[in-house]
Scaffold this motif. Structure first.
Motif, PDB file in Angstrom:
ATOM      1  N   ASP A 162     -17.006 -27.005  10.283  1.00 17.00           N
ATOM      2  CA  ASP A 162     -16.951 -25.548  10.275  1.00 17.00           C
ATOM      3  C   ASP A 162     -15.509 -25.106  10.503  1.00 17.00           C
ATOM      4  OD1 ASP A 162     -17.469 -22.900  10.312  1.00 17.00           O
ATOM      5  OD2 ASP A 162     -18.558 -22.871  12.216  1.00 17.00           O
ATOM      6  N   TYR A 163     -14.786 -24.937   9.399  1.00 20.59           N
ATOM      7  CA  TYR A 163     -13.396 -24.507   9.508  1.00 20.59           C
ATOM      8  C   TYR A 163     -13.318 -23.002   9.732  1.00 20.59           C
ATOM      9  CZ  TYR A 163     -11.919 -29.122   7.965  1.00 20.59           C
ATOM     10  OH  TYR A 163     -11.701 -30.470   7.891  1.00 20.59           O
ATOM     11  N   ALA A 164     -12.179 -22.540  10.184  1.00 15.97           N
ATOM     12  CA  ALA A 164     -11.999 -21.125  10.502  1.00 15.97           C
ATOM     13  C   ALA A 164     -12.131 -20.270   9.255  1.00 15.97           C
ATOM     14  CB  ALA A 164     -10.636 -20.908  11.158  1.00 15.97           C
ATOM     15  N   SER A 165     -12.841 -19.165   9.395  1.00 16.22           N
ATOM     16  CA  SER A 165     -12.948 -18.196   8.313  1.00 16.22           C
ATOM     17  C   SER A 165     -11.730 -17.268   8.349  1.00 16.22           C
ATOM     18  CB  SER A 165     -14.238 -17.382   8.455  1.00 16.22           C
ATOM     19  OG  SER A 165     -14.254 -16.693   9.692  1.00 16.22           O
ATOM     20  N   LEU A 166     -11.603 -16.450   7.316  1.00 18.44           N
ATOM     21  CA  LEU A 166     -10.461 -15.538   7.206  1.00 18.44           C
ATOM     22  C   LEU A 166     -10.968 -14.147   6.850  1.00 18.44           C
ATOM     23  CD1 LEU A 166      -7.347 -15.090   7.098  1.00 18.44           C
ATOM     24  CD2 LEU A 166      -7.491 -15.600   4.649  1.00 18.44           C
ATOM     25  N   THR A 167     -10.552 -13.175   7.634  1.00 14.01           N
ATOM     26  CA  THR A 167     -10.839 -11.773   7.329  1.00 14.01           C
ATOM     27  C   THR A 167      -9.538 -11.089   6.934  1.00 14.01           C
ATOM     28  OG1 THR A 167     -12.651 -11.737   8.930  1.00 14.01           O
ATOM     29  CG2 THR A 167     -11.792  -9.621   8.201  1.00 14.01           C
ATOM     30  N   SER A 168      -9.558 -10.421   5.791  1.00 12.67           N
ATOM     31  CA  SER A 168      -8.341  -9.780   5.284  1.00 12.67           C
ATOM     32  C   SER A 168      -8.629  -8.334   4.911  1.00 12.67           C
ATOM     33  CB  SER A 168      -7.807 -10.525   4.049  1.00 12.67           C
ATOM     34  OG  SER A 168      -7.501 -11.867   4.361  1.00 12.67           O
ATOM     35  N   GLN A 169      -7.676  -7.472   5.226  1.00 11.35           N
ATOM     36  CA  GLN A 169      -7.745  -6.070   4.789  1.00 11.35           C
ATOM     37  C   GLN A 169      -6.441  -5.689   4.114  1.00 11.35           C
ATOM     38  OE1 GLN A 169      -8.345  -6.442   8.389  1.00 11.35           O
ATOM     39  NE2 GLN A 169     -10.534  -6.755   8.070  1.00 11.35           N
ATOM     40  N   GLN A 170      -6.560  -4.825   3.139  1.00 11.88           N
ATOM     41  CA  GLN A 170      -5.369  -4.275   2.496  1.00 11.88           C
ATOM     42  C   GLN A 170      -5.604  -2.800   2.204  1.00 11.88           C
ATOM     43  OE1 GLN A 170      -3.684  -6.272  -1.004  1.00 11.88           O
ATOM     44  NE2 GLN A 170      -3.209  -4.255  -1.848  1.00 11.88           N
ATOM     45  N   THR A 171      -4.644  -1.980   2.594  1.00 15.92           N
ATOM     46  CA  THR A 171      -4.698  -0.545   2.324  1.00 15.92           C
ATOM     47  C   THR A 171      -3.435  -0.150   1.584  1.00 15.92           C
ATOM     48  OG1 THR A 171      -5.965  -0.168   4.356  1.00 15.92           O
ATOM     49  CG2 THR A 171      -4.943   1.749   3.329  1.00 15.92           C
ATOM     50  N   GLY A 172      -3.599   0.607   0.513  1.00 18.42           N
ATOM     51  CA  GLY A 172      -2.447   1.033  -0.274  1.00 18.42           C
ATOM     52  C   GLY A 172      -2.561   2.491  -0.683  1.00 18.42           C
ATOM     53  N   VAL A 173      -1.435   3.176  -0.688  1.00 16.25           N
ATOM     54  CA  VAL A 173      -1.360   4.549  -1.212  1.00 16.25           C
ATOM     55  C   VAL A 173      -0.361   4.538  -2.356  1.00 16.25           C
ATOM     56  CG1 VAL A 173      -2.040   5.715   0.912  1.00 16.25           C
ATOM     57  CG2 VAL A 173       0.363   5.149   0.550  1.00 16.25           C
ATOM     58  N   TYR A 174      -0.672   5.247  -3.423  1.00 16.20           N
ATOM     59  CA  TYR A 174       0.199   5.224  -4.586  1.00 16.20           C
ATOM     60  C   TYR A 174       0.201   6.578  -5.281  1.00 16.20           C
ATOM     61  CZ  TYR A 174      -4.288   4.367  -6.944  1.00 16.20           C
ATOM     62  OH  TYR A 174      -5.589   4.460  -7.385  1.00 16.20           O
ATOM     63  N   VAL A 175       1.258   6.810  -6.033  1.00 19.17           N
ATOM     64  CA  VAL A 175       1.391   8.030  -6.828  1.00 19.17           C
ATOM     65  C   VAL A 175       2.053   7.661  -8.147  1.00 19.17           C
ATOM     66  CG1 VAL A 175       3.613   8.579  -5.737  1.00 19.17           C
ATOM     67  CG2 VAL A 175       2.305  10.383  -6.897  1.00 19.17           C
ATOM     68  N   GLN A 176       1.594   8.267  -9.210  1.00 17.97           N
ATOM     69  CA  GLN A 176       2.157   8.022 -10.539  1.00 17.97           C
ATOM     70  C   GLN A 176       2.320   9.343 -11.272  1.00 17.97           C
ATOM     71  OE1 GLN A 176       0.946   4.826 -13.674  1.00 17.97           O
ATOM     72  NE2 GLN A 176      -0.306   6.615 -14.111  1.00 17.97           N
ATOM     73  N   ASP A 177       3.412   9.471 -11.985  1.00 14.89           N
ATOM     74  CA  ASP A 177       3.690  10.670 -12.775  1.00 14.89           C
ATOM     75  C   ASP A 177       4.116  10.234 -14.168  1.00 14.89           C
ATOM     76  OD1 ASP A 177       4.280  13.131 -13.789  1.00 14.89           O
ATOM     77  OD2 ASP A 177       5.902  13.602 -12.382  1.00 14.89           O
ATOM     78  N   ASN A 178       3.264  10.489 -15.158  1.00 20.78           N
ATOM     79  CA  ASN A 178       3.621  10.254 -16.555  1.00 20.78           C
ATOM     80  C   ASN A 178       4.087  11.576 -17.155  1.00 20.78           C
ATOM     81  OD1 ASN A 178       2.986   7.532 -16.542  1.00 20.78           O
ATOM     82  ND2 ASN A 178       0.868   7.875 -17.162  1.00 20.78           N
ATOM     83  N   MET A 179       5.355  11.640 -17.510  1.00 19.78           N
ATOM     84  CA  MET A 179       5.975  12.885 -17.977  1.00 19.78           C
ATOM     85  C   MET A 179       6.232  12.828 -19.477  1.00 19.78           C
ATOM     86  SD  MET A 179       8.605  13.164 -14.766  1.00 19.78           S
ATOM     87  CE  MET A 179       8.594  11.375 -14.522  1.00 19.78           C
ATOM     88  N   ARG A 180       5.781  13.844 -20.174  1.00 16.35           N
ATOM     89  CA  ARG A 180       6.031  13.973 -21.608  1.00 16.35           C
ATOM     90  C   ARG A 180       6.981  15.145 -21.817  1.00 16.35           C
ATOM     91  NH1 ARG A 180       3.089  13.172 -26.631  1.00 16.35           N
ATOM     92  NH2 ARG A 180       1.417  12.167 -25.464  1.00 16.35           N
ATOM     93  N   ILE A 181       8.088  14.863 -22.529  1.00 18.88           N
ATOM     94  CA  ILE A 181       9.117  15.878 -22.745  1.00 18.88           C
ATOM     95  C   ILE A 181       9.262  16.128 -24.245  1.00 18.88           C
ATOM     96  CG2 ILE A 181      11.528  16.501 -22.318  1.00 18.88           C
ATOM     97  CD1 ILE A 181      11.524  14.428 -20.056  1.00 18.88           C
ATOM     98  N   ASP A 182       9.012  17.373 -24.644  1.00 19.12           N
ATOM     99  CA  ASP A 182       9.150  17.778 -26.055  1.00 19.12           C
ATOM    100  C   ASP A 182       8.328  16.905 -26.993  1.00 19.12           C
ATOM    101  OD1 ASP A 182      10.870  19.851 -25.393  1.00 19.12           O
ATOM    102  OD2 ASP A 182      12.657  18.575 -25.544  1.00 19.12           O
ATOM    103  N   ASP A 183       7.205  16.360 -26.513  1.00 20.39           N
ATOM    104  CA  ASP A 183       6.295  15.557 -27.323  1.00 20.39           C
ATOM    105  C   ASP A 183       6.950  14.326 -27.939  1.00 20.39           C
ATOM    106  OD1 ASP A 183       4.002  17.040 -26.897  1.00 20.39           O
ATOM    107  OD2 ASP A 183       4.472  18.444 -28.516  1.00 20.39           O
TER     108      ASP A 183
END
Length: 512
Positions: A416-437
């Protein structure tokens, strides 16, 4: 239980009313405008021009300053793919055979690096040899994003990600059933039926089932599988849609990858080539049996014409029983016929909870159109792999005799080897900009915290900030040259010789 009964009733009703393999019905009350709104170009034919993977929104690929490839359901069927690994074999920049024919999972390398696998935008594989292999029959699309992608998806490699997209319920009644016979005593039946469950089609359901009994090119290694995928979509209002996707899967297999010596395979041997069907393990001992129960919930809500919310969340519980024997080291003894075999047994578990909350918006500032995505995602995983090694046993690869191996590990030998508990939290922002088509600028930024907590040990926190910036020009005639920069990170578990926690593995890429 009520959902299953409803889907079963809908499946029986649709099967009785269908007049051919693909039966489609249109309600006479529908107006022409309503019928036109159901057309989805991205799901037709061999090529999809739209992907949700590159930008976490339905952005045309030609307007994404990244390398994205999409395989549609039709393309997967035309390839005759029986695994995801088969389906992705013709994607540029991707190699789908690093371990050859392997019944344990789908392996690939994108630009020389192993990718991270996602299902419906959520990470699907945690730990190793404890996850169920997804059957491509339950998929509506496979999306491959090449290059670092941590800015939107969190931990990942410099190679990229493979995002599997599940089939969803449809309002039009449609169904199919087929049976298949093939090499290695392959017998398989499958069915897929979908349609509306009430008069106004606010409730739609789908049921996918597959059963397979088969051998493989390797002696004594089966490839049996049972897949059940019920799903339900509810249009709670004109602005809100809730979709539930279930996955119940049981696979029975073994070790098809045998790790033969170079002599007798790549290099000549005095006794000739080793037969590709040769089995290095022991019949009755060898197995790789996996099971999985998972439920995915997707909530989509339109706040107004310009802003919308999307939440995807999944709970997954999987288990694997793995017994194997393999030649190690993979070289012949002095007789150029015999290898020494390591015996190994493991019992692995994985329980994961993944979520991704996104806010999408469209804003116009002067000559610039902004397509915005704000996101918060979270992963909580528990993985445990208990194992044992047994005695070494020789085997003549040119005249194998089985049933003489001794000292094989049993359940009582498992540590019975040690188990692993993992957490990850991320915040993100993205801006796709279209200029003059004509001009497109894509900018994104993300901050992550990853915590790894081994059983009986001390927790370690790792932080990473990743970004992406891309420039693209939309030329007449369908060409879109671009230049982009992107980053990735992958947490490293453990501590160095000075008991300091490792820093994440980071990647950077310029692409044009």
């Amino acid at each position: 239980m009520n959902i299953h009964k409803t889907l079963l009733a809908a499946s029986i009703l649709a099967a009785l009313t269908a007049t051919n393999v693909h039966a489609q019905e249109e309600s006479p009350e529908k107006t022409q405008e309503e019928m036109m709104e159901t057309i989805k170009v991205s799901s037709r034919g061999l090529i999809s021009y739209v992907s949700a993977t590159g930008a976490k929104s339905d952005t045309p690929i030609i307007e994404t300053p990244l390398s994205v490839s999409v395989l549609t359901e039709t393309r997967i069927e035309d390839l005759g793919a029986v695994t995801v690994q088969d389906a992705i074999g013709y994607v540029a920049g991707l190699y789908n055979g690093p371990y050859g024919v392997d019944t344990r999972g789908d392996w690939a390398q994108i630009r020389g690096v192993s990718p991270v696998q996602y299902l419906d935008g959520l990470k699907s594989l945690f730990g190793y040899y404890n996850n169920v292999r997804i059957n491509p029959y339950s998929l509506g699309q496979i999306e491959i994003l090449k290059g670092p992608s941590s800015v939107l998806y969190g931990q990942g490699s410099t190679g990229g990600i493979i995002n599997l997209v599940s089939k969803r319920p449809q309002a039009e009644t449609e169904g199919q059933f087929w049976a298949q016979l093939g090499n290695y005593s392959r017998k398989q039946v499958a069915g897929d039926i979908t349609g509306a469950l009430n008069d106004d089609a606010s409730l739609t359901g789908r049921f996918i089932g597959l059963y397979r009994n088969s051998d493989t090119q390797t002696d004594f290694v089966p490839d049996n599988s049972l897949v059940l995928n019920p799903s339900l979509s509810w249009h709670a209002s004109e602005d809100t849609k809730i979709t539930l996707i279930g996955n119940i899967q049981r696979n029975e297999s073994g070790s098809s990858t045998q790790f033969f010596p170079w002599q007798g395979t790549l290099f000549p041997n005095e006794f000739g080539q080793i037969d590709s069907s040769t089995f290095v393990s022991e019949p009755g001992f060898d197995k790789y049996d996996t099971e999985q129960d998972a439920l995915t919930a997707i909530v989509e809500h339109d706040i107004n014409l310009n802003w919308s919310l999307r939440l995807a969340s999944r709970y997954n519980d999987s288990h694997a029983d793995y017994n194997t024997m393999y030649g190690w080291p993979p070289v012949f003894a002095d007789d150029n016929r015999t290898v020494n075999r390591v015996s190994y047994l493991s019992r692995a578990d994985a329980r994961t909870w993944t979520s991704d909350l996104q806010l999408h918006g469209s804003v116009i500032t002067g000559a610039v159109e902004h397509d915005l995505v704000f996101g918060l995602d979270f992963q909580d995983s528990y993985t445990d792999n208990d194992y044992a090694y047994g005695a070494m046993n020789p085997l003549d690869l040119y005249a194998p005799v089985y049933g003489q191996a001794t000292g094989l590990p049993t359940e009582s030998d498992v540590v019975d080897y040690a188990s692993l508990t993992s957490q990850q939290t991320g915040v993100y922002v993205q801006d796709n900009m279209r200029i003059d088509d004509k001009w497109l600028i894509s900018a994104a930024l993300r901050r992550d915290r990853a915590t790894n907590n081994p059983e009986g040990g001390s927790a370690t926190d790792q932080y990473a900030t990743t970004g992406r910036l891309g420039f693209m020009y939309l030329m007449d005639g369908g060409l879109s040259p671009y230049l982009s920069y992107s980053e990735s990170f992958s947490p490293l578990i453990g501590r160095d010789a000075y008991e300091n926690p490792y820093v994440p593995l980071e990647g950077k890429q310029w692409e044009a």
